[in-house]
Design an enzyme around this catalytic site. Sequence first.
Site, mmCIF file in Angstrom:
data_model
loop_
_atom_site.group_PDB
_atom_site.id
_atom_site.type_symbol
_atom_site.label_atom_id
_atom_site.label_comp_id
_atom_site.label_asym_id
_atom_site.label_seq_id
_atom_site.Cartn_x
_atom_site.Cartn_y
_atom_site.Cartn_z
ATOM 1 N N GLU A 13 3.761 -4.952 -5.399
ATOM 2 C CA GLU A 13 2.606 -4.098 -5.115
ATOM 3 C C GLU A 13 1.306 -4.877 -5.157
ATOM 4 O O GLU A 13 1.189 -5.899 -5.847
ATOM 5 C CB GLU A 13 2.561 -2.872 -6.042
ATOM 6 C CG GLU A 13 2.126 -3.151 -7.447
ATOM 7 C CD GLU A 13 1.928 -1.886 -8.299
ATOM 8 O OE1 GLU A 13 2.356 -0.775 -7.919
ATOM 9 O OE2 GLU A 13 1.332 -2.023 -9.379
ATOM 10 N N TYR A 63 -4.291 0.850 -2.170
ATOM 11 C CA TYR A 63 -3.044 0.563 -2.888
ATOM 12 C C TYR A 63 -1.957 0.332 -1.850
ATOM 13 O O TYR A 63 -1.865 1.059 -0.852
ATOM 14 C CB TYR A 63 -2.641 1.739 -3.792
ATOM 15 C CG TYR A 63 -1.262 1.537 -4.390
ATOM 16 C CD1 TYR A 63 -1.106 0.904 -5.617
ATOM 17 C CD2 TYR A 63 -0.118 1.935 -3.694
ATOM 18 C CE1 TYR A 63 0.157 0.670 -6.143
ATOM 19 C CE2 TYR A 63 1.150 1.702 -4.218
ATOM 20 C CZ TYR A 63 1.275 1.069 -5.437
ATOM 21 O OH TYR A 63 2.520 0.827 -5.950
#
Length: 377
Positions: free
Chosen positions: A189, A101
């Site tokens: 993101e 992530y």
Amino acid sequence: MNIHEYQAAELLARYGIPTNPGTVATTPDEVEQAAANANGVVVVKAQVHSGGRGKAGGVKLAKSALEARSAGEQILGMDIRGHTVHKVLVAPGVSIAREFYLGVVLDRPNRKLVVMASAEGGVEIEIVAKESPEKIRTAHIDPFLGLHPYQARQLGFELGLEADKVGGFADIVLKLAKLYQELDATLAEINPLILTEEGKWLALDSKVSFDENALFRHPDFEELRDMNEEQATELEARRSGISFVKLDGNIGCIVNGAGLAMATMDAVKLHGGEPANFLDVGGGASADQVAKAFSLVTADPNVKAILINIFGGITRGDIVAHGIAEAMGRVGVTVPIVVRLSGTNAEEGRAILDENGLHAVATMDEAAAKVVAAAAA
Ligand code: GDP
Ligand code: MN
């Protein structure tokens, strides 16, 4: 403002971040064609402004064009957390070795942007944050100096990357931070950011949101807006120059000025009520604007009472009162209305409202108490 994954991927690619580009399709025929062109395993992914598509069945691997077609048939029209799927992305299937992530957001308490990274990629980061927060590593971006390359490399080492993978990771971190700052994002993101079986970094899924208040600097982003994903009322409000945000309560608020609108919501909450919206009619509060505001607020079936809170500064209370009365005549409002009017010519204004069957009060506190009682009745 949110955009789709395929649009976010195009922006990432523009910043030199390796992505897995695909073809957008809106019908099973188009999905089949795109998969046939890709000539191999493909992934068919729902394009909606919502996360958790994988879990909801909105991401499917297909080994042939026909399998892709059937995946497309299943995903198109599907509902994912209240979002109907109108488009899918058909991208070449990738063999994943590890999922990470990587995200950039604003850390309000620290008044800095923060880069967050985790070796627990692929799953929802909120779950990692709750269950094992130590697995999320962070680096703050100095507002004057920017993100230092050493910080990006350090994040990589903290994730336990082998030395030969750190350079590629740090490069993506720096580019994502640059994108965030230059494009006035509120979120950038990549989840998952993957290492392929071949040891290459790839942004497999990405999400970018923009700051609505900075859109004037990016007029070209307007074409990235998907009308299917927008709140109809918020769109309508934007067109009339009204700032409107829908909320979950049952007290509609119509206020002039953003600061007063926020104070009004606080007053409602203080009296035990919940605002149904934030609404700033702007400076004038003309009959047109108030009528528009009425129709925005009453479009929400949850609204049980409306609080109009106007402070006459440059705007005169009597003119506002005429505006409210005229707007009420135009838009049939069936729920109770409480008006608080003060400032310039407030008394004249309240007299006009009285003539029109609306009893206006002078203080916010009184108005908030009244509207909460009216909504509960
Ligand atoms: P999200 O659930 O909305 O975040 O959608 P993602 O695009 O992140 O996909 C969810 C998961 O599907 C990823 O974490 C991967 O594990 C898997 N996935 C997505 N694309 C591929 C692919 O090309 N190949 C493989 N093997 N898995 C994929
Ligand atoms: Mn994802």
